[in-house]
Write a protein that holds these residues in place. Structure first.
Motif, PDB file in Angstrom:
ATOM      1  N   GLY A 188     -14.932   8.358  14.959  1.00  0.00           N
ATOM      2  CA  GLY A 188     -15.413   9.390  15.489  1.00  0.00           C
ATOM      3  C   GLY A 188     -16.950   9.439  15.311  1.00  0.00           C
ATOM      4  O   GLY A 188     -17.697   9.571  16.194  1.00  0.00           O
ATOM      5  N   ALA A 189     -17.441   8.778  14.148  1.00  0.00           N
ATOM      6  CA  ALA A 189     -18.968   8.661  13.895  1.00  0.00           C
ATOM      7  C   ALA A 189     -19.540   7.579  14.956  1.00  0.00           C
ATOM      8  O   ALA A 189     -20.684   7.705  15.487  1.00  0.00           O
ATOM      9  CB  ALA A 189     -19.082   8.524  12.415  1.00  0.00           C
ATOM     10  N   ALA A 190     -18.898   6.553  15.230  1.00  0.00           N
ATOM     11  CA  ALA A 190     -19.339   5.483  15.978  1.00  0.00           C
ATOM     12  C   ALA A 190     -19.241   6.176  17.412  1.00  0.00           C
ATOM     13  O   ALA A 190     -20.311   5.896  18.127  1.00  0.00           O
ATOM     14  CB  ALA A 190     -18.465   4.276  15.976  1.00  0.00           C
ATOM     15  N   ALA A 238      -6.005   5.881   7.014  1.00  0.00           N
ATOM     16  CA  ALA A 238      -5.790   6.267   8.502  1.00  0.00           C
ATOM     17  C   ALA A 238      -7.178   7.345   8.690  1.00  0.00           C
ATOM     18  O   ALA A 238      -7.684   7.409   9.931  1.00  0.00           O
ATOM     19  CB  ALA A 238      -4.714   6.951   8.900  1.00  0.00           C
ATOM     20  N   VAL A 239      -7.162   8.308   7.912  1.00  0.00           N
ATOM     21  CA  VAL A 239      -8.408   9.297   7.956  1.00  0.00           C
ATOM     22  C   VAL A 239      -9.692   8.838   7.978  1.00  0.00           C
ATOM     23  O   VAL A 239     -10.495   9.011   8.628  1.00  0.00           O
ATOM     24  CB  VAL A 239      -8.189  10.360   6.864  1.00  0.00           C
ATOM     25  CG1 VAL A 239      -9.537  11.230   6.840  1.00  0.00           C
ATOM     26  CG2 VAL A 239      -6.834  11.228   7.103  1.00  0.00           C
ATOM     27  N   ALA A 240      -9.776   7.803   7.104  1.00  0.00           N
ATOM     28  CA  ALA A 240     -11.229   7.074   6.932  1.00  0.00           C
ATOM     29  C   ALA A 240     -11.507   6.395   8.220  1.00  0.00           C
ATOM     30  O   ALA A 240     -12.471   6.386   8.731  1.00  0.00           O
ATOM     31  CB  ALA A 240     -11.277   6.134   6.043  1.00  0.00           C
ATOM     32  N   ALA A 241     -10.588   5.611   8.881  1.00  0.00           N
ATOM     33  CA  ALA A 241     -10.628   4.820  10.179  1.00  0.00           C
ATOM     34  C   ALA A 241     -10.841   6.099  11.258  1.00  0.00           C
ATOM     35  O   ALA A 241     -11.763   5.591  12.230  1.00  0.00           O
ATOM     36  CB  ALA A 241      -9.315   4.144  10.402  1.00  0.00           C
ATOM     37  N   ALA A 242     -10.326   6.966  11.268  1.00  0.00           N
ATOM     38  CA  ALA A 242     -10.482   8.027  12.420  1.00  0.00           C
ATOM     39  C   ALA A 242     -11.834   8.679  12.314  1.00  0.00           C
ATOM     40  O   ALA A 242     -12.594   8.772  13.153  1.00  0.00           O
ATOM     41  CB  ALA A 242      -9.454   9.238  11.932  1.00  0.00           C
ATOM     42  N   MET A 300       0.893  -1.290   0.046  1.00  0.00           N
ATOM     43  CA  MET A 300       0.083   0.082  -0.060  1.00  0.00           C
ATOM     44  C   MET A 300       0.772   1.329  -0.052  1.00  0.00           C
ATOM     45  O   MET A 300       2.019   1.222   0.861  1.00  0.00           O
ATOM     46  CB  MET A 300      -0.827   0.027   1.218  1.00  0.00           C
ATOM     47  CG  MET A 300      -1.993   1.094   1.222  1.00  0.00           C
ATOM     48  SD  MET A 300      -3.054   1.061   2.726  1.00  0.00           S
ATOM     49  CE  MET A 300      -4.013  -0.217   2.678  1.00  0.00           C
ATOM     50  N   SER A 301       0.523   2.275  -0.699  1.00  0.00           N
ATOM     51  CA  SER A 301       1.399   3.250  -0.907  1.00  0.00           C
ATOM     52  C   SER A 301       1.089   4.402   0.375  1.00  0.00           C
ATOM     53  O   SER A 301       0.245   4.046   1.175  1.00  0.00           O
ATOM     54  CB  SER A 301       1.197   4.282  -2.164  1.00  0.00           C
ATOM     55  OG  SER A 301      -0.418   4.760  -2.112  1.00  0.00           O
ATOM     56  N   ALA A 302       1.971   5.227   0.562  1.00  0.00           N
ATOM     57  CA  ALA A 302       2.011   6.200   1.815  1.00  0.00           C
ATOM     58  C   ALA A 302       0.696   7.017   1.659  1.00  0.00           C
ATOM     59  O   ALA A 302      -0.113   7.037   2.656  1.00  0.00           O
ATOM     60  CB  ALA A 302       2.927   7.024   1.828  1.00  0.00           C
ATOM     61  N   GLY A 303       0.216   7.363   0.231  1.00  0.00           N
ATOM     62  CA  GLY A 303      -1.049   8.101   0.116  1.00  0.00           C
ATOM     63  C   GLY A 303      -2.248   7.381   0.494  1.00  0.00           C
ATOM     64  O   GLY A 303      -3.268   7.924   1.162  1.00  0.00           O
ATOM     65  N   ARG A 304      -2.100   6.213   0.217  1.00  0.00           N
ATOM     66  CA  ARG A 304      -3.396   5.285   0.673  1.00  0.00           C
ATOM     67  C   ARG A 304      -3.412   5.063   2.080  1.00  0.00           C
ATOM     68  O   ARG A 304      -4.607   4.753   2.568  1.00  0.00           O
ATOM     69  CB  ARG A 304      -3.353   4.119  -0.222  1.00  0.00           C
ATOM     70  CG  ARG A 304      -3.607   3.992  -1.684  1.00  0.00           C
ATOM     71  CD  ARG A 304      -3.772   2.708  -2.311  1.00  0.00           C
ATOM     72  NE  ARG A 304      -4.216   2.957  -3.824  1.00  0.00           N
ATOM     73  CZ  ARG A 304      -4.557   1.977  -4.399  1.00  0.00           C
ATOM     74  NH1 ARG A 304      -4.293   0.778  -4.061  1.00  0.00           N
ATOM     75  NH2 ARG A 304      -4.846   2.159  -5.898  1.00  0.00           N
ATOM     76  N   ARG A 305      -2.054   4.645   2.603  1.00  0.00           N
ATOM     77  CA  ARG A 305      -2.118   4.467   4.204  1.00  0.00           C
ATOM     78  C   ARG A 305      -2.858   5.818   4.732  1.00  0.00           C
ATOM     79  O   ARG A 305      -3.644   5.602   5.760  1.00  0.00           O
ATOM     80  CB  ARG A 305      -0.851   4.167   4.601  1.00  0.00           C
ATOM     81  CG  ARG A 305      -0.715   2.829   4.592  1.00  0.00           C
ATOM     82  CD  ARG A 305       0.702   2.514   4.885  1.00  0.00           C
ATOM     83  NE  ARG A 305       1.711   2.857   3.952  1.00  0.00           N
ATOM     84  CZ  ARG A 305       3.005   2.519   3.747  1.00  0.00           C
ATOM     85  NH1 ARG A 305       3.640   2.052   5.011  1.00  0.00           N
ATOM     86  NH2 ARG A 305       3.859   3.082   2.905  1.00  0.00           N
TER      87      ARG A 305
END
Length: 70
Positions: A18-20, A10-14, A1-6
């Motif tokens: 937060g939504a949860a 990470a942003v999507a997971a955060a 996985m490239s650094a941009g995808r990671r």
């Protein structure tokens, strides 16, 4: 996985975390039913309103006392 995808992952997971947390009341809702939480909040609001009313009354009384003394 490239650094941009990671970074994107990470942003999507955060955001998902937060939504949860937001949807579950920041994690405190498991032990307390919503009605109990609502009653607690209502009680706090009423207590704060009573304190505000008392402070306004005291300020009005102090103004009245000050105007009588002058």
């Amino acid at each position: 996985m490239s650094a941009g995808r990671r970074g994107t992952a990470a942003v999507a997971a955060a955001l998902a975390l937060g939504a949860a947390l937001l949807l579950t009341g920041c994690g405190g809702g498991a032990d307390h039913p919503k009605a109990e939480q609502s009653a607690s909040v209502d009680g706090q609001a009423q207590d704060m309103q009573a304190k505000l009313d008392a402070a306004e009354s005291a300020a009005a009384q102090a103004d009245a006392d000050a105007s009588q003394n002058n």
